[in-house]
Design a protein around this motif. Structure first.
Motif, PDB file in Angstrom:
ATOM      1  N   GLY A   1      -5.564   2.609   0.739  1.00  0.00           N
ATOM      2  CA  GLY A   1      -4.839   3.645   1.118  1.00  0.00           C
ATOM      3  C   GLY A   1      -6.040   4.362   1.921  1.00  0.00           C
ATOM      4  O   GLY A   1      -7.383   4.860   0.710  1.00  0.00           O
ATOM      5  N   HIS A   2      -6.475   5.064   2.754  1.00  0.00           N
ATOM      6  CA  HIS A   2      -7.668   6.190   3.050  1.00  0.00           C
ATOM      7  C   HIS A   2      -7.786   6.904   2.153  1.00  0.00           C
ATOM      8  O   HIS A   2      -9.594   7.314   1.951  1.00  0.00           O
ATOM      9  N   ILE A   3      -7.085   7.709   1.160  1.00  0.00           N
ATOM     10  CA  ILE A   3      -7.791   8.739   0.072  1.00  0.00           C
ATOM     11  C   ILE A   3      -8.036   8.481  -1.026  1.00  0.00           C
ATOM     12  O   ILE A   3      -9.121   9.148  -1.485  1.00  0.00           O
TER      13      ILE A   3
ATOM     14  N   SER B   1      -8.307  18.995  13.165  1.00  0.00           N
ATOM     15  CA  SER B   1      -9.647  18.590  13.042  1.00  0.00           C
ATOM     16  C   SER B   1      -9.795  16.912  13.036  1.00  0.00           C
ATOM     17  O   SER B   1      -9.743  16.517  13.562  1.00  0.00           O
ATOM     18  N   ALA B   2      -9.264  16.913  11.723  1.00  0.00           N
ATOM     19  CA  ALA B   2      -9.516  15.255  11.238  1.00  0.00           C
ATOM     20  C   ALA B   2      -9.106  14.279  10.149  1.00  0.00           C
ATOM     21  O   ALA B   2      -7.985  15.596   9.406  1.00  0.00           O
ATOM     22  N   GLY B   3      -8.475  13.534  10.181  1.00  0.00           N
ATOM     23  CA  GLY B   3      -7.437  13.195   9.219  1.00  0.00           C
ATOM     24  C   GLY B   3      -8.434  13.572   7.699  1.00  0.00           C
ATOM     25  O   GLY B   3      -7.280  13.972   6.797  1.00  0.00           O
ATOM     26  N   THR B   4      -9.169  13.623   7.141  1.00  0.00           N
ATOM     27  CA  THR B   4      -9.139  13.800   5.816  1.00  0.00           C
ATOM     28  C   THR B   4      -9.337  14.991   5.429  1.00  0.00           C
ATOM     29  O   THR B   4      -8.719  15.618   4.279  1.00  0.00           O
ATOM     30  N   GLN B   5      -9.172  15.859   6.298  1.00  0.00           N
ATOM     31  CA  GLN B   5      -8.886  17.922   5.744  1.00  0.00           C
ATOM     32  C   GLN B   5      -7.654  17.389   5.987  1.00  0.00           C
ATOM     33  O   GLN B   5      -6.860  17.858   5.093  1.00  0.00           O
TER      34      GLN B   5
ATOM     35  N   ILE C   1       2.711  10.873   4.990  1.00  0.00           N
ATOM     36  CA  ILE C   1       2.579   9.705   6.278  1.00  0.00           C
ATOM     37  C   ILE C   1       1.060  10.265   6.638  1.00  0.00           C
ATOM     38  O   ILE C   1       0.874  11.198   7.609  1.00  0.00           O
ATOM     39  N   ASP C   2      -0.261   9.683   6.669  1.00  0.00           N
ATOM     40  CA  ASP C   2      -0.513   9.482   7.479  1.00  0.00           C
ATOM     41  C   ASP C   2      -0.842   8.186   8.547  1.00  0.00           C
ATOM     42  O   ASP C   2      -0.485   7.263   8.717  1.00  0.00           O
ATOM     43  N   GLY C   3      -1.184   9.645   9.204  1.00  0.00           N
ATOM     44  CA  GLY C   3      -0.718   9.200  10.773  1.00  0.00           C
ATOM     45  C   GLY C   3      -1.790   8.808  11.863  1.00  0.00           C
ATOM     46  O   GLY C   3      -1.620   8.913  12.865  1.00  0.00           O
ATOM     47  N   ALA C   4      -2.970   8.601  10.864  1.00  0.00           N
ATOM     48  CA  ALA C   4      -4.111   7.968  12.094  1.00  0.00           C
ATOM     49  C   ALA C   4      -3.641   7.542  13.000  1.00  0.00           C
ATOM     50  O   ALA C   4      -4.078   7.826  14.482  1.00  0.00           O
ATOM     51  N   ARG C   5      -2.782   6.586  13.379  1.00  0.00           N
ATOM     52  CA  ARG C   5      -2.516   5.067  13.918  1.00  0.00           C
ATOM     53  C   ARG C   5      -0.952   5.513  14.155  1.00  0.00           C
ATOM     54  O   ARG C   5      -1.146   4.012  14.575  1.00  0.00           O
ATOM     55  N   LEU C   6      -0.712   6.736  14.017  1.00  0.00           N
ATOM     56  CA  LEU C   6       1.169   6.467  14.363  1.00  0.00           C
ATOM     57  C   LEU C   6       1.300   5.962  15.283  1.00  0.00           C
ATOM     58  O   LEU C   6       2.507   5.526  15.579  1.00  0.00           O
TER      59      LEU C   6
ATOM     60  N   THR D   1      -7.260  11.868  17.170  1.00  0.00           N
ATOM     61  CA  THR D   1      -8.477  11.365  17.142  1.00  0.00           C
ATOM     62  C   THR D   1      -8.820  10.108  17.677  1.00  0.00           C
ATOM     63  O   THR D   1      -9.598   9.288  18.361  1.00  0.00           O
ATOM     64  N   LYS D   2      -7.325   9.408  16.852  1.00  0.00           N
ATOM     65  CA  LYS D   2      -7.954   7.531  17.226  1.00  0.00           C
ATOM     66  C   LYS D   2      -7.071   7.140  18.721  1.00  0.00           C
ATOM     67  O   LYS D   2      -6.349   5.893  19.107  1.00  0.00           O
ATOM     68  N   ASN D   3      -6.491   8.298  18.625  1.00  0.00           N
ATOM     69  CA  ASN D   3      -5.679   7.985  20.675  1.00  0.00           C
ATOM     70  C   ASN D   3      -5.522   8.726  22.020  1.00  0.00           C
ATOM     71  O   ASN D   3      -4.299   9.507  21.772  1.00  0.00           O
TER      72      ASN D   3
ATOM     73  N   THR E   1      -0.460   0.855   8.337  1.00  0.00           N
ATOM     74  CA  THR E   1      -1.589   1.281   7.052  1.00  0.00           C
ATOM     75  C   THR E   1      -3.098   0.795   7.307  1.00  0.00           C
ATOM     76  O   THR E   1      -3.803   0.697   8.541  1.00  0.00           O
ATOM     77  N   GLU E   2      -3.774  -0.207   6.276  1.00  0.00           N
ATOM     78  CA  GLU E   2      -5.368   0.565   7.233  1.00  0.00           C
ATOM     79  C   GLU E   2      -5.886  -1.063   6.979  1.00  0.00           C
ATOM     80  O   GLU E   2      -6.729  -1.481   7.693  1.00  0.00           O
ATOM     81  N   LEU E   3      -4.842  -1.993   7.154  1.00  0.00           N
ATOM     82  CA  LEU E   3      -4.619  -3.922   6.983  1.00  0.00           C
ATOM     83  C   LEU E   3      -3.427  -3.693   8.445  1.00  0.00           C
ATOM     84  O   LEU E   3      -3.511  -4.922   8.271  1.00  0.00           O
TER      85      LEU E   3
ATOM     86  N   PHE F   1       3.991  14.908   6.981  1.00  0.00           N
ATOM     87  CA  PHE F   1       3.181  13.876   7.647  1.00  0.00           C
ATOM     88  C   PHE F   1       1.830  13.972   9.009  1.00  0.00           C
ATOM     89  O   PHE F   1       1.848  15.688   9.787  1.00  0.00           O
ATOM     90  N   TYR F   2       1.342  13.699   9.244  1.00  0.00           N
ATOM     91  CA  TYR F   2      -0.048  14.275  10.796  1.00  0.00           C
ATOM     92  C   TYR F   2       0.436  13.230  11.979  1.00  0.00           C
ATOM     93  O   TYR F   2       0.448  11.717  11.570  1.00  0.00           O
ATOM     94  N   ILE F   3       0.090  13.345  12.712  1.00  0.00           N
ATOM     95  CA  ILE F   3      -0.036  12.633  14.592  1.00  0.00           C
ATOM     96  C   ILE F   3      -1.658  12.395  14.956  1.00  0.00           C
ATOM     97  O   ILE F   3      -2.207  13.661  14.958  1.00  0.00           O
TER      98      ILE F   3
HETATM   99  C1  PLP Z   1      -6.210   5.787   7.894  1.00  0.00           C
HETATM  100  C2  PLP Z   1      -6.498   6.679   7.638  1.00  0.00           C
HETATM  101  N1  PLP Z   1      -6.091   7.656   7.424  1.00  0.00           N
HETATM  102  C3  PLP Z   1      -7.128   8.887   8.029  1.00  0.00           C
HETATM  103  C4  PLP Z   1      -8.212   8.818   8.746  1.00  0.00           C
HETATM  104  C5  PLP Z   1      -9.271   9.996   9.476  1.00  0.00           C
HETATM  105  O1  PLP Z   1     -10.963   9.777   8.801  1.00  0.00           O
HETATM  106  P1  PLP Z   1     -11.924  11.366   8.850  1.00  0.00           P
HETATM  107  O2  PLP Z   1     -11.203  12.132   8.676  1.00  0.00           O
HETATM  108  O3  PLP Z   1     -13.218   9.861   8.674  1.00  0.00           O
HETATM  109  O4  PLP Z   1     -11.633  11.029  10.716  1.00  0.00           O
HETATM  110  C6  PLP Z   1      -9.260   7.680   8.832  1.00  0.00           C
HETATM  111  C7  PLP Z   1     -10.514   7.116   9.962  1.00  0.00           C
HETATM  112  O5  PLP Z   1     -10.746   5.862   9.986  1.00  0.00           O
HETATM  113  C8  PLP Z   1      -7.797   6.437   8.263  1.00  0.00           C
HETATM  114  O6  PLP Z   1      -8.109   5.156   9.016  1.00  0.00           O
END
Ligand code: PLP
Length: 347
Positions: free
Chosen positions: A91-93, A65-69, A174-179, A207-209, A147-149, A202-204
């Motif tokens: 990095g997000h983590i 369901s989500a990137g953190t998960q 590879i964190d693909g929140a914005r892949l 949520t953000k797309n 990346t986050e930037l 990795f993940y695709i």
């Molecule tokens: C790089 C990155 N990874 C993971 C996430 C997922 O975060 P969340 O679990 O809060 O949706 C985000 C969201 O901001 C992100 O930018």
């Protein structure tokens, strides 16, 4: 609602709901009776479509369901108790997950970076500094694409990171929140199949797309595939109504909707970059994705804040600050135009 009713938000790429096709699909399939826990027809079809999109590779796909998960479960699976993960300081983590990975007892070896990207020598340095059992043992590398930037790794950079990981017995994640945004960047030479080739997992990001919510975790390394559903279940990620995730990924990848939505987000960001550059503004990072980081005078920022929502990222020299503007699959071009003309007026 964000801030106030009349404000247009450039805060994030999850401010809107879902693309109308997803809502329609959820409605259309509402009455169908499905098996639970990710074994429904939609989740199986989504996995099959994703595998085809990646070039028929032998991967396992799990929808969460989500990137953190996704990140938390990934490192729970990859790391033994004494092992750690290497990540950029941005990095997000390391920054935005309330210590989720650390809470499982694993150190994150952070490396200070300017542009959000790790290099092979960053990775090698951390490995070289951890040489015996008195220290944690780096076992994985976390990177984000984009990346986050807002920056992206090129194919050569990913290949070099993959090589350094292989040489040091590290998993590459590879964190693909914005892949989507990264793959559709005008400067990207990376395809989804390349990501599958270089990463162990990795993940695709959905949520953000354009999705209501959901991320597709992809496992390429056979060692990590084993018993992964147990890791999902223990972390509360095996959803009885996994159909909701499956349906969304089927719709997103049915006919390139996913890539079209990412292209739109990037085009809106590119338009903002063009307008800001024309007015003489500089940027903290060079982004060709949907997050941009212009540096503006504080007085201008105060005026813009009346009508637009965005994060003030960090202070800069001479009464300036870096702000973050994020565009999404749903960003309205009229809002971008209005932002630029208001900016021109108060510059
Ligand atoms: C790089 C990155 N990874 C993971 C996430 C997922 O975060 P969340 O679990 O809060 O949706 C985000 C969201 O901001 C992100 O930018």
């Amino acid at each position: 609602m964000l801030d106030c009713e009349n404000m247009y938000s450039f805060y994030n790429d999850y401010s809107e709901g879902a693309h109308s096709r997803i809502i329609e699909a959820l409605q259309r399939c509402n009455d169908s009776q499905e098996t639970g826990y990710g074994e429904d027809a939609f989740s199986l079809e989504a996995a099959s479509i994703l595998k085809t999109t990646m070039g028929n590779v032998d991967v396992d796909v799990h929808l969460v369901s989500a990137g953190t998960q996704a990140n938390l479960i990934a490192f729970t699976c990859m790391l033994r108790p004494h092992e750690s993960v290497i990540a950029a300081s941005t990095g997000h983590i390391a920054v935005h997950e309330a210590g989720a990975v650390e809470a499982t007892g694993h150190r994150i070896n952070t490396v200070a970076v300017i542009d959000g990207k790790l290099t092979p020598s960053d990775v090698q340095n951390v490995v070289d500094q951890h040489h015996d059992e008195h220290m944690v043992k780096p076992r994985a590398v976390f990177i984000s694409q984009a990346t986050e930037l807002g920056t992206i790794y090129s194919k050569a950079e990913l290949e070099a990171l993959s090589d350094v990981c292989k040489n040091n017995d590290l998993y590459l994640y590879i964190d693909g929140a914005r892949l989507g945004s990264a793959l559709m960047s005008s400067e990207s030479d990376v395809a989804l199949a390349d990501i599958a080739r270089f990463a162990d997992m990795f993940y695709i990001g959905g949520t953000k797309n354009g999705a209501l919510l959901g991320e597709a975790m992809v496992i390429t390394n056979p060692i990590l595939k084993k018993e992964f559903r147990y890791f999902l279940k223990q972390r509360g990620a095996l959803l009885a109504k996994g159909r909701v995730l499956g349906m969304q990924f089927v719709e997103l990848f049915r006919d390139d909707l996913y890539f079209d939505l990412a292209k739109h987000a990037n085009a809106m960001a590119e338009k903002l970059v063009g307008g800001l550059t024309a007015l003489g503004y500089a940027f903290a990072t060079r982004s060709t994705t949907n997050q941009i980081f212009p540096i503006l005078p504080n007085a201008v920022i105060e005026t813009l804040k009346i009508d637009y929502g965005f994060y003030i990222w960090s202070p800069a020299a001479d009464e300036h600050s870096t702000i973050r503007l994020v565009t999404s699959w749903a960003t309205k071009e009229t809002a971008v135009d209005a932002f630029l003309s208001d900016l021109k007026r108060c510059s």
